[in-house]
Design a protein around this motif. Structure first.
Motif, PDB file in Angstrom:
ATOM      1  N   THR A   1      16.036  -8.418  13.865  1.00 31.76           N
ATOM      2  CA  THR A   1      15.632  -7.083  14.302  1.00 31.76           C
ATOM      3  C   THR A   1      16.839  -6.354  14.881  1.00 31.76           C
ATOM      4  O   THR A   1      17.880  -6.969  15.166  1.00 31.76           O
ATOM      5  N   VAL A   2      16.678  -5.071  15.107  1.00 33.77           N
ATOM      6  CA  VAL A   2      17.733  -4.287  15.750  1.00 33.77           C
ATOM      7  C   VAL A   2      17.987  -4.841  17.153  1.00 33.77           C
ATOM      8  O   VAL A   2      19.137  -4.967  17.588  1.00 33.77           O
TER       9      VAL A   2
ATOM     10  N   TYR B   1      24.457  -7.695   7.849  1.00 34.66           N
ATOM     11  CA  TYR B   1      23.579  -7.428   6.696  1.00 34.66           C
ATOM     12  C   TYR B   1      22.733  -8.644   6.321  1.00 34.66           C
ATOM     13  O   TYR B   1      21.496  -8.539   6.273  1.00 34.66           O
TER      14      TYR B   1
ATOM     15  N   TRP C   1      24.891   1.757   3.528  1.00 29.27           N
ATOM     16  CA  TRP C   1      25.768   1.585   4.680  1.00 29.27           C
ATOM     17  C   TRP C   1      27.119   1.094   4.185  1.00 29.27           C
ATOM     18  O   TRP C   1      27.252   0.614   3.077  1.00 29.27           O
TER      19      TRP C   1
ATOM     20  N   GLU D   1      24.197  -0.417  13.644  1.00 30.73           N
ATOM     21  CA  GLU D   1      24.020   0.603  12.612  1.00 30.73           C
ATOM     22  C   GLU D   1      23.725  -0.022  11.239  1.00 30.73           C
ATOM     23  O   GLU D   1      22.844   0.441  10.513  1.00 30.73           O
TER      24      GLU D   1
ATOM     25  N   GLU E   1      20.133  -1.271  11.298  1.00 23.98           N
ATOM     26  CA  GLU E   1      19.198  -0.134  11.263  1.00 23.98           C
ATOM     27  C   GLU E   1      19.100   0.431   9.850  1.00 23.98           C
ATOM     28  O   GLU E   1      17.998   0.653   9.330  1.00 23.98           O
ATOM     29  N   LYS E   2      20.235   0.658   9.222  1.00 22.89           N
ATOM     30  CA  LYS E   2      20.236   1.233   7.873  1.00 22.89           C
ATOM     31  C   LYS E   2      19.653   0.259   6.851  1.00 22.89           C
ATOM     32  O   LYS E   2      18.955   0.677   5.927  1.00 22.89           O
ATOM     33  N   THR E   3      19.916  -1.020   7.015  1.00 25.82           N
ATOM     34  CA  THR E   3      19.357  -2.021   6.100  1.00 25.82           C
ATOM     35  C   THR E   3      17.832  -1.995   6.171  1.00 25.82           C
ATOM     36  O   THR E   3      17.156  -1.992   5.143  1.00 25.82           O
ATOM     37  N   HIS E   4      17.295  -1.961   7.379  1.00 27.06           N
ATOM     38  CA  HIS E   4      15.837  -1.931   7.541  1.00 27.06           C
ATOM     39  C   HIS E   4      15.217  -0.656   6.967  1.00 27.06           C
ATOM     40  O   HIS E   4      14.087  -0.681   6.494  1.00 27.06           O
ATOM     41  N   LYS E   5      15.959   0.439   6.990  1.00 27.00           N
ATOM     42  CA  LYS E   5      15.451   1.700   6.445  1.00 27.00           C
ATOM     43  C   LYS E   5      15.703   1.833   4.946  1.00 27.00           C
ATOM     44  O   LYS E   5      15.264   2.801   4.331  1.00 27.00           O
ATOM     45  N   GLY E   6      16.450   0.869   4.377  1.00 24.11           N
ATOM     46  CA  GLY E   6      16.780   0.946   2.962  1.00 24.11           C
ATOM     47  C   GLY E   6      17.855   1.980   2.657  1.00 24.11           C
ATOM     48  O   GLY E   6      17.980   2.430   1.521  1.00 24.11           O
ATOM     49  N   GLU E   7      18.622   2.359   3.668  1.00 21.37           N
ATOM     50  CA  GLU E   7      19.675   3.356   3.499  1.00 21.37           C
ATOM     51  C   GLU E   7      21.000   2.668   3.173  1.00 21.37           C
ATOM     52  O   GLU E   7      21.244   1.542   3.605  1.00 21.37           O
TER      53      GLU E   7
END
Length: 148
Positions: A88-89, A80, A135, A124, A127-133
């Motif tokens: 980046t991913v 995170y 986790w 994962e 990815e979710k951090t970058h999308k603001g989702e």
């Protein structure tokens, strides 16, 4: 003689977020009792993780790779702050893959197939951090007192 202003738990959490890019789960609890300890820990953490010869991002990725190598469910949280520092991913995957391979060479280590799950979880999280989702890297503890 003036009395020093006491730090609130919320102020300690905010300070940790600013200095460390995250608030460790244990400090979400500890800051409720002793916010000064959280501030002191954040200062110590930042003294090691701040940009220097290596960037914060690289240092977080190194620590995350170590967490993958040892299958440490709590330490993979470093994915995170790595993402918050710009990882980046693809960078996360490469660092996690090194940790995964190291798991096969660590004396008494967990082995590559087990570390793969941790590497995948790190990707994962980023990815979710970058999308603001939202986790989660661990199930919430059964003793959750509403501070998580």
């Amino acid at each position: 003689m003036s009395e020093e202003k006491k730090l609130t738990p919320e102020e300690a959490n905010k300070y940790m977020e600013e200095q460390m890019l995250f608030v460790p789960r244990m400090f979400k609890v500890a800051n409720q009792i002793n916010p000064e300890a959280g501030k002191t820990f954040a200062d110590f953490y930042n003294s090691l993780w701040k940009d220097g010869a290596l960037s914060r991002k690289v240092k977080e990725l190194i620590f995350m790779a170590c967490a993958v190598a040892y299958c440490s469910p709590r330490c993979i949280v470093h994915a995170y702050p790595a993402a918050k520092a710009g990882a980046t991913v693809e960078e996360t995957f490469e660092a996690a893959a090194i940790g995964m391979i190291a798991a096969g060479f660590v004396p008494g280590g967990p082995g590559i197939p087990y570390a793969f799950e941790y590497a995948a979880k790190c990707v994962e999280i980023v990815e979710k951090t970058h999308k603001g989702e939202p986790w989660e890297y661990l199930p919430k503890p059964k003793w959750d007192h509403g501070v998580y």
